[in-house]
Design an enzyme around this catalytic site. Structure first.
Site, short mmCIF file in Angstrom:
data_model
loop_
_atom_site.label_atom_id
_atom_site.label_comp_id
_atom_site.label_asym_id
_atom_site.label_seq_id
_atom_site.Cartn_x
_atom_site.Cartn_y
_atom_site.Cartn_z
N HIS A 191 -6.08 -5.60 1.81
CA HIS A 191 -6.16 -4.36 1.04
C HIS A 191 -4.88 -4.11 0.23
O HIS A 191 -4.92 -3.90 -0.98
CB HIS A 191 -6.41 -3.18 1.98
CG HIS A 191 -6.27 -1.84 1.34
ND1 HIS A 191 -7.26 -1.25 0.59
CD2 HIS A 191 -5.23 -0.96 1.33
CE1 HIS A 191 -6.85 -0.08 0.14
NE2 HIS A 191 -5.63 0.12 0.58
N ASP A 203 0.83 -1.20 0.00
CA ASP A 203 0.00 0.00 0.00
C ASP A 203 0.87 1.26 0.00
O ASP A 203 0.55 2.26 -0.65
CB ASP A 203 -0.90 -0.03 1.23
CG ASP A 203 -2.11 0.90 1.11
OD1 ASP A 203 -2.56 1.16 -0.03
OD2 ASP A 203 -2.60 1.36 2.14
N HIS A 225 -5.77 2.24 -6.69
CA HIS A 225 -6.82 2.15 -5.67
C HIS A 225 -8.22 2.07 -6.29
O HIS A 225 -9.12 1.45 -5.72
CB HIS A 225 -6.73 3.32 -4.69
CG HIS A 225 -5.81 3.05 -3.54
ND1 HIS A 225 -4.44 3.13 -3.65
CD2 HIS A 225 -6.06 2.65 -2.25
CE1 HIS A 225 -3.89 2.82 -2.49
NE2 HIS A 225 -4.85 2.51 -1.63
N HIS A 227 -8.50 -1.50 -7.08
CA HIS A 227 -8.78 -2.20 -5.82
C HIS A 227 -10.26 -2.13 -5.47
O HIS A 227 -10.89 -3.13 -5.13
CB HIS A 227 -7.96 -1.60 -4.68
CG HIS A 227 -8.46 -1.96 -3.31
ND1 HIS A 227 -9.49 -1.27 -2.68
CD2 HIS A 227 -8.10 -2.94 -2.45
CE1 HIS A 227 -9.74 -1.82 -1.51
NE2 HIS A 227 -8.90 -2.83 -1.33
#
Length: 391
Positions: A282, A182, A265, A268
């Protein structure tokens, strides 16, 4: 993210925002009162039973030492709007003037929303380093059934961020590596925002400081990531672990808010609509999202190879199968791709227009390239070594 109210001829401002205090240390839980008492003396700690079982006695002892009134809200583990409402009621009843989210990112997100509703101080105490939520100024909230509810933008970061590295090194190593993924995404996503002149989540243009933190996150993780990972696998504390924990929690959190995020993201968020993907964390899904973003950008093979070579020793996924999406059907691929380019998604902060067909192509392209790379990794002509990590 909409722009601020400015004259039509004016550019949006550059903005950098961060917590006023960040404290990280081994056994920091025992000094809880030392830092919290600067904010208030009536504390509600939002924490699940597992984390409280490991560290609750030490929090109680610290509060007694600092003469702090302590209220504990038993967190369910889901950052739901229902949890926020219940915790707000509990803290209000206790007349708390400080709200602390203790544990992982979801407990921290609930604490931020509770503190914002009560108009009091709020702080976070992270016991894992898989997310930058302890540092950020937003909360990601869900319905009580687990469906996404909303992003809440609070307009300020926590008044205090604490990270106990003793707790981190006792946790699963997978949390640390997911946090690295991340953090590294910040480098790639903020660079696209800067090129595009896009707004950050703060409604401003990316700051050079935010961009520098994204670049630093990549540099730290590629140089010290394996060392930190292997140490945590032995529950060992080392300078590399200290650096990577700070990178995952602080550099990443401030970097993405003040530097921006974009395709990875958004991808994601599309992928997580599929229940099959919930086996992945995540950061792991974001890692595959970065590879797909590189395909979208039209990066050369050497850049794709470099990112794959970074990911593999850390056990980070580079194929759809590794995030639970083996044999992804065309209909599900379309669902993910359309969600990734929804009107409010960060995909639109890329420096060129991206549609669902482009996202579908990038997802398939990333998966195919990674599989090809993995199948011929030992003999692939021109495959990079880890020499790049030494520079």
């Amino acid at each position: 993210m909409s722009s601020p109210d400015l004259p039509e001829t004016a550019r949006a401002p550059i903005m950098f925002m961060s917590p006023p205090k960040y404290v990280q240390g081994f056994g920091l839980i025992d000094a809880f009162h030392t830092y919290i008492r600067d904010l208030g003396d009536r504390v509600t700690v939002i924490c699940d039973n597992d984390v409280w079982g490991m560290f609750g006695d030490r929090i109680i002892a610290s509060c007694k030492a600092g003469k702090l009134d302590l209220d504990r809200f038993i967190f369910s583990g889901q950052a739901s709007i229902g949890q926020v409402e219940s915790a707000t009621k509990s803290a209000k009843s206790a007349k708390s003037d400080v709200i602390v989210g203790m544990g992982g990112g979801k407990a921290c997100d609930v604490a931020k929303s509770v503190g914002a509703r009560l108009g009091c101080k709020w702080a976070t105490l992270a016991t894992i380093a898989s997310t930058d939520a302890p540092t950020s100024s937003l909360s990601v909230l869900y319905q009580d059934n687990g469906d996404f509810h909303s992003y809440e933008l609070h307009g300020k970061n926590p008044d205090l961020v604490m990270v106990d590295t003793e707790a981190v090194v006792k946790g699963p190593v997978r949390f640390l590596t997911a946090g690295m993924a991340d953090a590294v995404a910040t480098r790639y996503e903020s660079a696209m925002c800067a090129i595009a002149g896009s707004y950050t989540i703060l409604g401003a243009r990316p700051s050079n400081a935010g961009l520098a933190l994204g670049a630093l996150a990549w540099d730290n993780c590629r140089k010290y990531g394996i060392s930190a990972m292997t140490a945590v696998a032995r529950n060992a504390m080392t300078p590399a672990v200290d650096l990577i924990v700070e990178t995952n929690t602080f550099h990443s959190g401030v970097g993405f808010e003040s530097g921006g995020f974009s395709a990875a993201h958004a991808i994601h968020n599309g992928i997580t609509l599929l229940p099959e993907s919930h086996v992945a964390m995540h950061g792991e899904i974001v890692n595959f999202g970065v590879l797909a973003q590189l395909i979208l950008e039209g990066r050369p093979d050497v850049d794709l190879d470099e990112f794959i070579e970074f990911s593999l020793p850390l056990g980070l996924p580079v194929t759809l199968e590794e995030i639970g999406l083996k044999g992804l059907s065309q209909s599900k691929l379309q669902q993910v791709s359309e969600a990734a380019v929804a009107p409010d998604e960060s995909m639109h902060w890329m420096p060129f227009k991206v549609d669902a067909a482009m996202v579908a192509g990038a997802l398939n392209g990333a998966d195919a390239y990674a599989k090809s790379y993995l199948s011929g990794r030992e003999t692939k002509l021109g495959a990079p070594s880890r020499d790049y990590a030494k520079g």
